[in-house]
Design an enzyme around this catalytic site. Structure first.
Site, PDB file in Angstrom:
ATOM      1  CG  ASP A 152      44.855  43.874  36.456  1.00  0.00           C
ATOM      2  OD1 ASP A 152      43.885  44.369  37.047  1.00  0.00           O
ATOM      3  OD2 ASP A 152      44.851  42.725  35.976  1.00  0.00           O
ATOM      4  N   GLY A 180      41.555  44.326  38.381  1.00  0.00           N
ATOM      5  CA  GLY A 180      42.047  45.194  39.446  1.00  0.00           C
ATOM      6  C   GLY A 180      42.078  46.650  39.018  1.00  0.00           C
ATOM      7  CG  ASP A 181      44.785  48.469  36.059  1.00  0.00           C
ATOM      8  OD1 ASP A 181      45.163  49.275  36.924  1.00  0.00           O
ATOM      9  OD2 ASP A 181      45.559  47.852  35.316  1.00  0.00           O
ATOM     10  CG  LEU A 182      38.903  47.537  33.961  1.00  0.00           C
ATOM     11  CD1 LEU A 182      38.326  46.455  33.064  1.00  0.00           C
ATOM     12  CD2 LEU A 182      38.764  48.907  33.297  1.00  0.00           C
TER      13      LEU A 182
END
Length: 411
Positions: A152, A180-182
């Site tokens: 991320d 970024g991950d979510l």
């Protein structure tokens, strides 16, 4: 009970870590039967993320088999836990049966891994032409810079988002959430559901491809940074936004407040809340363009006023004039707000052995339907806890076959 929107849909979840499991969590909350496929030798690496929750509460290290990582408790809800060693040649037949029984496959492997394991889109499509196959990667199928690892913080750095916050000339600011991950999973779910609608219409599935970098950079590009640069506006303005003045975060005597007053009525309401109605006629602050030109002076005036009051007092005065303002609060306090808990946008979390975990809340499904039931009503499964349900009930395997696959460490 009302039917769930994705009732009757089956999702094969080949994901690990956060981005992929969050996408499948949302699909599970919408009612899909999500089969989380994990390697029998350890499972999702997130099972080893501290902290853990167990009989005696939270701990930084696992104290036994009954403890489960909070990461898995949150991301594994409403999923069926099945084990399958995709590196074992005997897994190919089992995986093929899973695909034939499914509507969707979701994976977030590094580029090239699915081909090596024989779980790539071409293989899956050959088994089930209607399948929707969703890939979440860091940078797309071609890979990214360096080793191409989709972390991320790396994605945040490359997207430009770190240079949208903070003061001019100061170091970059990492977004506190793994944004970024979510974010990529949200686009992945939109793509998956769109492809399902098209598959229902045409009888053909397709490959849905979402990259973390692309998803985050697309949001950065929503702001007109190029235009701002062209007219000489600072792209990093810290806690204040001069081009919408008065707008931003201000210190009070005991905390901070957020203030958003970009239009004439709101800005004039701020001045009245400060008992400075005389400034409404001040040529520096009367119109939006003039407030932008004199943003520093305006923000300084409001800042001096706010520092002489508690956050609650400042917000009350601003709200009384119809101005959008709120106290800045921490994540724990925010998650306990009845506004979000009553709508199940934040919900309690259950342990599969010990019930509700005291002091732990997590994301609910923040979508309300008038005639559908959504949400998370089953705790995360232990590793392989639902093998008999998946391989027996879903695929129709006999007890003898399941026992044989277990003995050979295929599942």
């Amino acid at each position: 009970m009302p039917e769930q929107p994705l009732a009757g849909r089956t999702v094969i979840d080949l994901t690990n870590a956060l981005a992929g499991p969050y996408a499948t969590l949302l699909l599970a909350g919408l009612g899909a039967t999500v089969v989380k496929v994990e390697n029998p030798a350890g499972g999702d690496p997130a099972r080893g993320n501290a902290p853990y929750a167990g009989r005696d509460g939270f701990s930084l290290a696992s104290r036994g088999d009954e403890d489960m990582s909070v990461s898995m408790l949150v991301r594994g809800r409403n999923k069926l836990g099945a084990t399958l060693d995709l590196k074992n040649p005997r897994s190919r037949e089992v995986f093929a049966d899973l695909v034939r029984a499914a509507d969707v496959v979701v994976e977030n492997y590094s580029p090239g891994v699915t081909e090596r394991l024989g779980v790539d889109y071409a293989t899956v499509r050959g088994l089930n032409p209607r399948i929707v196959y969703t890939s979440i990667t860091g940078f797309g199928p071609e890979g990214g810079p360096g080793p191409g690892k989709a972390m991320d913080t790396i994605v945040q750095a490359l997207s430009g988002v770190m240079m949208t916050a903070g003061e001019p000339g100061e170091p970059p600011v990492r977004f506190g959430l793994p944004v970024g991950d979510l974010l990529a999973p949200l686009f992945a779910v939109i793509g998956t559901l769109s492809a399902l609608v098209q598959a229902d219409r045409t009888g053909q599935g397709q490959h849905v491809d979402v990259s973390m970098l692309g998803a985050l950079t697309s949001l950065v590009a929503c702001e007109p940074f190029e235009a701002q640069e062209a007219v000489g506006l600072e792209q990093r303005t810290g806690n204040l936004l001069p081009r919408l003045a008065p707008f931003g975060l201000l210190a009070a005597s005991d905390g901070h407040i957020a203030l958003c007053a970009p239009t004439d009525p709101f800005a004039h309401g701020v001045l009245r809340a400060m008992d400075r109605a005389d400034l409404v006629e001040d040529p520096r602050f009367g119109t939006r363009d003039e407030r932008v030109r004199n943003a520093d002076a305006l923000h300084a005036l409001i800042g001096d006023w706010a520092r002489g009051r508690t956050a609650a007092e400042a917000v009350a005065a601003l709200n009384a004039e119809g101005v959008a303002a709120a106290q800045v609060r921490g994540p724990v306090e925010a998650a306990r707000d009845p506004l979000v808990t009553s709508r199940e946008e934040v919900v309690p979390v259950d342990h599969p052995e010990f019930g509700t975990v005291e002091g732990l809340s997590a994301t609910g499904l923040p979508i309300r339907f008038s005639d559908s039931r959504v949400g998370f009503d089953r705790p995360a499964p232990g590793l392989g806890a639902d093998n008999h349900r998946v391989y027996g009930d879903l695929l129709g395997y006999t007890e003898e076959r399941i026992a044989d696959l277990t003995a050979e460490a295929v599942i």
